[in-house]
Design an enzyme around this catalytic site. Structure first.
Site, short mmCIF file in Angstrom:
data_model
loop_
_atom_site.label_atom_id
_atom_site.label_comp_id
_atom_site.label_asym_id
_atom_site.label_seq_id
_atom_site.Cartn_x
_atom_site.Cartn_y
_atom_site.Cartn_z
CG HIS A 33 -0.47 2.84 5.10
ND1 HIS A 33 0.85 2.49 5.22
CD2 HIS A 33 -0.49 4.20 4.99
CE1 HIS A 33 1.60 3.58 5.18
NE2 HIS A 33 0.81 4.64 5.04
CE LYS B 139 -1.68 -1.99 4.34
NZ LYS B 139 -0.67 -2.85 5.00
CG ASN C 66 -1.06 -5.31 7.73
OD1 ASN C 66 -1.44 -4.90 6.63
ND2 ASN C 66 0.11 -4.98 8.25
CD GLU D 176 2.81 7.26 3.89
OE1 GLU D 176 1.81 7.34 4.64
OE2 GLU D 176 3.76 6.47 4.12
CE1 TYR E 157 3.26 0.09 2.48
CE2 TYR E 157 1.91 -0.58 0.61
CZ TYR E 157 2.06 -0.34 1.97
OH TYR E 157 0.99 -0.54 2.82
N1 UDP Z 1 4.55 -6.56 5.16
C1 UDP Z 1 4.55 -7.89 4.77
N2 UDP Z 1 5.47 -8.73 5.33
C2 UDP Z 1 6.39 -8.31 6.24
C3 UDP Z 1 6.37 -6.94 6.62
C4 UDP Z 1 5.45 -6.10 6.06
O1 UDP Z 1 3.74 -8.30 3.96
O2 UDP Z 1 7.19 -9.11 6.72
C5 UDP Z 1 3.55 -5.65 4.58
C6 UDP Z 1 2.41 -5.35 5.56
O3 UDP Z 1 1.20 -5.27 4.82
C7 UDP Z 1 2.80 -4.00 6.11
C8 UDP Z 1 3.42 -3.35 4.87
O4 UDP Z 1 4.15 -4.40 4.27
O5 UDP Z 1 1.69 -3.29 6.61
C9 UDP Z 1 4.34 -2.20 5.13
O6 UDP Z 1 5.35 -2.59 6.04
P1 UDP Z 1 5.77 -1.64 7.24
O7 UDP Z 1 6.98 -2.22 7.86
O8 UDP Z 1 5.85 -0.22 6.75
O9 UDP Z 1 4.55 -1.83 8.27
P2 UDP Z 1 3.37 -0.81 8.70
O10 UDP Z 1 3.95 0.58 8.68
O11 UDP Z 1 2.25 -0.99 7.73
O12 UDP Z 1 2.97 -1.25 10.08
MG MG Z 2 5.00 1.57 7.21
#
Ligand code: UDP
Ligand code: MG
Length: 151
Positions: free
Chosen positions: A118, A12, A115, A129, A52
């Site tokens: 992805h 990211k 974080n 994706e 997303y």
């Molecule tokens: N995210 C966020 N706040 C939250 C949960 C998710 O900003 O409370 C963001 C974070 O960058 C995360 C992304 O949304 O990586 C996608 O969420 P997902 O639940 O799919 O998590 P991932 O698969 O990336 O672990």
């Molecule tokens: Mg995810």
């Protein structure tokens, strides 16, 4: 070889800006996974929203899309046995503070909204994706290390 899969991994904007591309690639490469696709990309809002789409009702969706579009990302396709699930393990938990040390998020970040990386969460979402980020496909080639990595 069974369970050969492909997954979509994306560094990211914060990971790119913080100079973590090489470190992240090294972790997947050293594990034995094969890099099939790699490109730097400035992301359009509509593209980030499509990626997303499943999260569009979440309160953080707007901020998430803004974050992904705030600077270039590094889009990758990695291949190998069980790479979708194993890739998620290498990455760590969504909330970096809950990520184990030794994972990418557990070693390099703190906030869930920054974080750095992805990874697809299932084989089906990986296929969707990869079609979105690599519409022209990825690089098909024979990898010389394969017999030294797989029995
Ligand atoms: N995210 C966020 N706040 C939250 C949960 C998710 O900003 O409370 C963001 C974070 O960058 C995360 C992304 O949304 O990586 C996608 O969420 P997902 O639940 O799919 O998590 P991932 O698969 O990336 O672990
Ligand atoms: Mg995810």
């Amino acid at each position: 070889m069974s369970n050969t899969e492909r997954t979509y991994i994306m560094i990211k904007p914060d990971g790119v800006q913080r100079g973590l591309i090489g470190t992240i690639i090294q972790r997947f490469e050293q594990r034995g996974f094969i890099l099939r696709g790699l490109k730097m990309m400035s992301v359009e809002k509509s593209h980030a929203e499509a990626h997303y789409a499943d999260l569009s009702s979440k309160p953080f969706f707007g901020g998430l899309v803004e974050y992904i579009c705030s600077a270039p990302v590094c889009a990758m396709c990695w291949e190998g046995k069980d790479v979708v699930k194993t890739g998620r393990k290498i990455i760590g938990a969504t909330n970096p503070l809950a990520s184990e040390p030794g994972t990418i998020r557990g070693d390099f970040c703190i906030d869930v909204g920054r974080n750095i990386i992805h990874g697809s969460d299932a084989v089906e979402s990986a296929q969707k994706e990869l079609a979105l980020w690599f519409p022209d496909g990825v690089c098909e080639y024979e990898h010389a290390m394969k017999p030294w990595i797989y029995e």
